[in-house]
Design a protein around this motif. Structure first.
Motif, PDB file in Angstrom:
ATOM      1  N   ASP A 154       0.807  -1.217   0.000  1.00 28.51           N
ATOM      2  CA  ASP A 154       0.000   0.000   0.000  1.00 28.51           C
ATOM      3  C   ASP A 154       0.842   1.270   0.000  1.00 28.51           C
ATOM      4  OD1 ASP A 154      -1.851  -1.941   0.310  1.00 28.51           O
ATOM      5  OD2 ASP A 154      -2.843  -1.095   2.058  1.00 28.51           O
ATOM      6  N   PHE A 155       2.014   1.233   0.665  1.00 24.59           N
ATOM      7  CA  PHE A 155       2.822   2.441   0.827  1.00 24.59           C
ATOM      8  C   PHE A 155       4.159   2.348   0.085  1.00 24.59           C
ATOM      9  CE2 PHE A 155      -0.320   3.781   3.653  1.00 24.59           C
ATOM     10  CZ  PHE A 155      -0.073   5.067   4.090  1.00 24.59           C
ATOM     11  N   ILE A 156       4.159   1.723  -1.073  1.00 27.38           N
ATOM     12  CA  ILE A 156       5.407   1.644  -1.831  1.00 27.38           C
ATOM     13  C   ILE A 156       5.734   2.986  -2.476  1.00 27.38           C
ATOM     14  CG2 ILE A 156       4.485   0.927  -4.079  1.00 27.38           C
ATOM     15  CD1 ILE A 156       6.826  -1.157  -4.106  1.00 27.38           C
ATOM     16  N   ILE A 157       4.721   3.815  -2.737  1.00 25.49           N
ATOM     17  CA  ILE A 157       4.983   5.156  -3.279  1.00 25.49           C
ATOM     18  C   ILE A 157       5.780   6.003  -2.278  1.00 25.49           C
ATOM     19  CG2 ILE A 157       3.879   7.337  -3.934  1.00 25.49           C
ATOM     20  CD1 ILE A 157       3.889   5.365  -6.181  1.00 25.49           C
ATOM     21  N   PRO A 158       5.408   6.061  -0.976  1.00 28.10           N
ATOM     22  CA  PRO A 158       6.267   6.763  -0.020  1.00 28.10           C
ATOM     23  C   PRO A 158       7.666   6.155   0.094  1.00 28.10           C
ATOM     24  CG  PRO A 158       4.074   6.516   0.890  1.00 28.10           C
ATOM     25  CD  PRO A 158       4.111   5.704  -0.362  1.00 28.10           C
ATOM     26  N   SER A 159       7.791   4.839  -0.110  1.00 27.96           N
ATOM     27  CA  SER A 159       9.120   4.218  -0.068  1.00 27.96           C
ATOM     28  C   SER A 159      10.007   4.786  -1.171  1.00 27.96           C
ATOM     29  CB  SER A 159       8.990   2.696  -0.217  1.00 27.96           C
ATOM     30  OG  SER A 159       8.225   2.135   0.832  1.00 27.96           O
ATOM     31  N   PHE A 160       9.450   4.884  -2.382  1.00 29.05           N
ATOM     32  CA  PHE A 160      10.203   5.494  -3.483  1.00 29.05           C
ATOM     33  C   PHE A 160      10.432   6.989  -3.225  1.00 29.05           C
ATOM     34  CE2 PHE A 160       8.914   1.752  -6.013  1.00 29.05           C
ATOM     35  CZ  PHE A 160      10.130   1.461  -6.618  1.00 29.05           C
ATOM     36  N   GLY A 161       9.434   7.663  -2.658  1.00 30.19           N
ATOM     37  CA  GLY A 161       9.576   9.084  -2.385  1.00 30.19           C
ATOM     38  C   GLY A 161      10.701   9.380  -1.421  1.00 30.19           C
ATOM     39  N   GLU A 162      10.891   8.498  -0.435  1.00 28.66           N
ATOM     40  CA  GLU A 162      11.956   8.725   0.542  1.00 28.66           C
ATOM     41  C   GLU A 162      13.337   8.523  -0.079  1.00 28.66           C
ATOM     42  OE1 GLU A 162      13.591   6.945   4.814  1.00 28.66           O
ATOM     43  OE2 GLU A 162      11.567   6.445   4.105  1.00 28.66           O
ATOM     44  N   GLU A 163      13.514   7.475  -0.887  1.00 30.36           N
ATOM     45  CA  GLU A 163      14.849   7.134  -1.369  1.00 30.36           C
ATOM     46  C   GLU A 163      15.175   7.754  -2.727  1.00 30.36           C
ATOM     47  OE1 GLU A 163      15.676   2.955  -0.912  1.00 30.36           O
ATOM     48  OE2 GLU A 163      15.910   3.323   1.241  1.00 30.36           O
ATOM     49  N   LEU A 164      14.173   8.114  -3.514  1.00 38.89           N
ATOM     50  CA  LEU A 164      14.423   8.768  -4.798  1.00 38.89           C
ATOM     51  C   LEU A 164      14.058  10.244  -4.769  1.00 38.89           C
ATOM     52  CD1 LEU A 164      13.177   6.077  -7.366  1.00 38.89           C
ATOM     53  CD2 LEU A 164      15.475   6.445  -6.478  1.00 38.89           C
ATOM     54  N   GLY A 165      13.389  10.694  -3.718  1.00 40.77           N
ATOM     55  CA  GLY A 165      13.040  12.096  -3.590  1.00 40.77           C
ATOM     56  C   GLY A 165      11.882  12.502  -4.502  1.00 40.77           C
ATOM     57  N   LEU A 166      11.585  13.780  -4.472  1.00 42.84           N
ATOM     58  CA  LEU A 166      10.488  14.309  -5.281  1.00 42.84           C
ATOM     59  C   LEU A 166      10.770  14.133  -6.775  1.00 42.84           C
ATOM     60  CD1 LEU A 166       7.786  15.855  -5.166  1.00 42.84           C
ATOM     61  CD2 LEU A 166       9.099  17.970  -5.335  1.00 42.84           C
ATOM     62  N   VAL A 167      12.030  14.301  -7.168  1.00 44.07           N
ATOM     63  CA  VAL A 167      12.392  14.156  -8.578  1.00 44.07           C
ATOM     64  C   VAL A 167      12.152  12.724  -9.054  1.00 44.07           C
ATOM     65  CG1 VAL A 167      14.300  14.250 -10.232  1.00 44.07           C
ATOM     66  CG2 VAL A 167      14.058  16.043  -8.509  1.00 44.07           C
ATOM     67  N   GLY A 168      12.634  11.758  -8.283  1.00 42.18           N
ATOM     68  CA  GLY A 168      12.435  10.362  -8.659  1.00 42.18           C
ATOM     69  C   GLY A 168      10.982   9.959  -8.660  1.00 42.18           C
ATOM     70  N   LEU A 169      10.217  10.453  -7.669  1.00 48.66           N
ATOM     71  CA  LEU A 169       8.799  10.125  -7.606  1.00 48.66           C
ATOM     72  C   LEU A 169       8.048  10.713  -8.796  1.00 48.66           C
ATOM     73  CD1 LEU A 169       6.670   8.679  -5.958  1.00 48.66           C
ATOM     74  CD2 LEU A 169       6.377  10.744  -4.592  1.00 48.66           C
ATOM     75  N   PHE A 170       8.409  11.929  -9.189  1.00 46.83           N
ATOM     76  CA  PHE A 170       7.777  12.530 -10.362  1.00 46.83           C
ATOM     77  C   PHE A 170       8.122  11.748 -11.627  1.00 46.83           C
ATOM     78  CE2 PHE A 170       6.059  17.040  -9.875  1.00 46.83           C
ATOM     79  CZ  PHE A 170       5.507  16.747  -8.633  1.00 46.83           C
ATOM     80  N   ALA A 171       9.339  11.216 -11.698  1.00 46.96           N
ATOM     81  CA  ALA A 171       9.712  10.399 -12.854  1.00 46.96           C
ATOM     82  C   ALA A 171       8.844   9.149 -12.941  1.00 46.96           C
ATOM     83  CB  ALA A 171      11.198  10.016 -12.769  1.00 46.96           C
ATOM     84  N   ILE A 172       8.583   8.519 -11.798  1.00 49.40           N
ATOM     85  CA  ILE A 172       7.711   7.343 -11.784  1.00 49.40           C
ATOM     86  C   ILE A 172       6.291   7.720 -12.182  1.00 49.40           C
ATOM     87  CG2 ILE A 172       6.639   5.635 -10.258  1.00 49.40           C
ATOM     88  CD1 ILE A 172       9.275   5.463  -8.765  1.00 49.40           C
ATOM     89  N   LEU A 173       5.804   8.843 -11.647  1.00 54.15           N
ATOM     90  CA  LEU A 173       4.453   9.280 -12.007  1.00 54.15           C
ATOM     91  C   LEU A 173       4.357   9.613 -13.497  1.00 54.15           C
ATOM     92  CD1 LEU A 173       3.487  11.520  -8.947  1.00 54.15           C
ATOM     93  CD2 LEU A 173       2.836   9.156  -9.416  1.00 54.15           C
ATOM     94  N   MET A 174       5.425  10.134 -14.077  1.00 53.82           N
ATOM     95  CA  MET A 174       5.408  10.423 -15.505  1.00 53.82           C
ATOM     96  C   MET A 174       5.337   9.144 -16.327  1.00 53.82           C
ATOM     97  SD  MET A 174       5.073  13.540 -16.127  1.00 53.82           S
ATOM     98  CE  MET A 174       5.288  13.344 -17.890  1.00 53.82           C
ATOM     99  N   LEU A 175       5.915   8.068 -15.819  1.00 54.94           N
ATOM    100  CA  LEU A 175       5.762   6.776 -16.501  1.00 54.94           C
ATOM    101  C   LEU A 175       4.298   6.363 -16.539  1.00 54.94           C
ATOM    102  CD1 LEU A 175       8.811   4.755 -15.093  1.00 54.94           C
ATOM    103  CD2 LEU A 175       8.537   5.651 -17.413  1.00 54.94           C
ATOM    104  N   TYR A 176       3.588   6.558 -15.428  1.00 59.17           N
ATOM    105  CA  TYR A 176       2.154   6.256 -15.409  1.00 59.17           C
ATOM    106  C   TYR A 176       1.386   7.177 -16.360  1.00 59.17           C
ATOM    107  CZ  TYR A 176       2.536   3.121 -11.376  1.00 59.17           C
ATOM    108  OH  TYR A 176       2.832   2.071 -10.541  1.00 59.17           O
ATOM    109  N   VAL A 177       1.750   8.453 -16.349  1.00 61.36           N
ATOM    110  CA  VAL A 177       1.084   9.401 -17.246  1.00 61.36           C
ATOM    111  C   VAL A 177       1.272   8.975 -18.699  1.00 61.36           C
ATOM    112  CG1 VAL A 177       1.118  11.774 -18.126  1.00 61.36           C
ATOM    113  CG2 VAL A 177       1.198  11.355 -15.658  1.00 61.36           C
TER     114      VAL A 177
END
Length: 466
Positions: free
Chosen positions: A335-358
């Motif tokens: 359920d909380f794998i998005i915060p896991s990526f957010g912590e270790e990849l930061g806002l930039v990395g999380l936005f990159a993942i979200l752009m893959l979904y987009v």
């Protein structure tokens, strides 16, 4: 004067192969990063892990060359990259929690990923033309409702983390609602394309909104209401919201009437208020949403607070893979794998993942726009909206934009049911995109007996099976 063009669209399979190699390379780089950060050495199974991911991805690519050579070239690389990154994060959490052997979750995720890719490739091989699914419209309706009801059966259904959405068969557990989502999407598409003209006609006006006639709208409304009631009584609020949004979106695509969006929003607000009054777990989720730091909320769960603090610790660039503490958040691998990526990849990395979904959703909607038949258009749009709604609900929940619902992130989160369903969605989108991009003279001819329509009486039209 008619101009005849000899232009033949390129299949773009070589582009797909190059992107697949890039995706696998990124996943392996992340895997190496985790090994050095956590264990201080190169992972000893690096070649093995890279070989299985590359092997299954290339095998899927070869199936596309064989059976769907004109399919969209971006869908497979994006899904492979997201799936691989999810496995890397789950492996990283295994190391942090000292999960080894039978307790490790990454090997099970790898097994489910391989099985999901095999099933998705099988769908492409068996389903030569998506329009054949129209003949099974009411069979799909019954199958979808049965799958939703299975967790309610004594002895078969299981309650996990407060939600009765699982069935247990021996040592394996499965979430049938994930498959029901796809089946009911196909049913909605088949019914809406058959009755879209009737649904576009006004029956009577209620509170100023034109509604279709009851005999046209009644069957699909009944299926939708039953689905929502089952999900509500199973305490699966996330799936209820997903089904509701999917139903309204497909209605709008089928009828092109903005009034459905307004009606849907009004129904959602009314239903959410009633659910808040009737169900204690809804009141609990609202409490966590409005004030997760209150003493009352923390006495029940501090999961959301831990996730928010983890993302805050990551900042803009993150702590680095393997250098944070995402394991401190409960269910960090699901359920909380998005915060896991957010912590270790930061806002930039999380936005990159979200752009893959987009990009994944954009390619699905592009497929819907390019499809020459209404049935395929509705399936592609519905499946794309389902992915978009799911990731919105997930990210919105862990960032307090909306109340937390408990859905998992497609391809990233641990869980075999979700992987099987999402890879099947990719297979269907690939099949429809192949039909959309394929030259007309190369199009697969569907026998009359394989279609549901019989002339215009069942919604047949130009470019659609009859």
């Amino acid at each position: 004067m008619t101009t005849v063009s000899n232009f033949v669209p390129r299949t773009r399979r070589n582009v797909e192969l190059a992107l697949l190699l890039l995706a696998v390379g990124i996943v392996m780089l992340a895997y190496v990063n985790v090994g050095f950060a956590v264990q201080g050495q190169l992972p000893i199974d690096l070649i093995t892990q890279g070989a299985w991911l590359l092997g299954f991805a290339v095998a899927f690519h070869l199936v596309l060359r064989w059976r769907a050579s004109y399919a969209d070239p971006l869908l497979l690389p994006i899904a492979t990259l997201l799936n691989g990154l999810g496995i890397v994060m789950i492996h990283r959490l295994d190391l942090a929690n000292d999960r080894i052997g039978s307790t490790a979750m990454a090997p099970r995720q790898i097994m489910w990923s391989a099985l999901a890719m095999i099933i998705a490739a099988g769908v492409l091989v068996v389903l030569r033309d998506h329009r054949r699914l129209r003949r099974y419209m009411f069979t799909l309706m019954v199958a979808g409702l049965v799958l939703l009801l299975l967790p309610m059966l004594p002895g078969l259904g299981q309650t996990i983390n407060g939600a009765r959405i699982w069935i247990a068969i021996g040592p394996f557990s499965f979430q049938p609602g994930e498959v029901a989502k796809i089946i009911l999407t196909i049913f909605f598409a088949a019914y809406l394309v058959q009755t879209r003209d009737a649904l576009s006609l006004s029956g009577r006006r209620v509170l100023g909104f034109p509604l279709p006639r009851g005999r046209d709208f009644g069957p699909i409304l009944m299926v939708w209401v039953v689905s929502l009631l089952v999900l509500v009584f199973q305490s699966d609020l996330g799936s209820s919201l997903l089904y509701f949004g999917l139903f309204v979106a497909m209605l709008y695509v089928a009828t092109e009437r903005i009034s459905w969006i307004t009606i849907g929003l009004l129904m959602f607000c009314g239903g959410a208020f009633v659910a808040y009054l009737l169900f204690g777990h809804v009141q609990q989720r609202v409490l966590f949403w409005l004030d997760p730091w209150s003493a009352e909320a923390l006495a029940q769960s501090d999961q959301l607070v831990r996730g928010l603090m983890g993302m805050a610790a990551g900042g803009l660039l993150g702590t680095g893979l393997g250098r944070g503490h995402p394991q401190l958040t409960y269910f960090a691998e699901s359920d909380f794998i998005i915060p896991s990526f957010g912590e270790e990849l930061g806002l930039v990395g999380l936005f990159a993942i979200l752009m893959l979904y987009v990009l994944l959703v954009e390619r699905g909607l592009r497929t819907a726009l390019g499809t020459r038949d209404g049935f395929g258009k509705l399936i592609a749009a519905g499946l794309s909206f389902s992915v978009a709604l799911q990731i919105f609900v997930v990210v919105g929940g862990v960032t307090r934009v909306i109340p937390l619902t408990g859905l998992t992130s497609p391809f990233l989160s641990a869980g075999g049911s979700s992987l099987l369903a999402n890879w099947t969605i990719i297979a269907l989108l690939l099949r429809i995109s192949d039909h959309a991009r394929r030259p007309v003279e190369d199009e697969v001819v569907v026998p009359l007996s394989e279609t549901v329509g019989r002339g215009r009486r069942n919604g047949g039209g130009k470019g659609e099976p009859r």
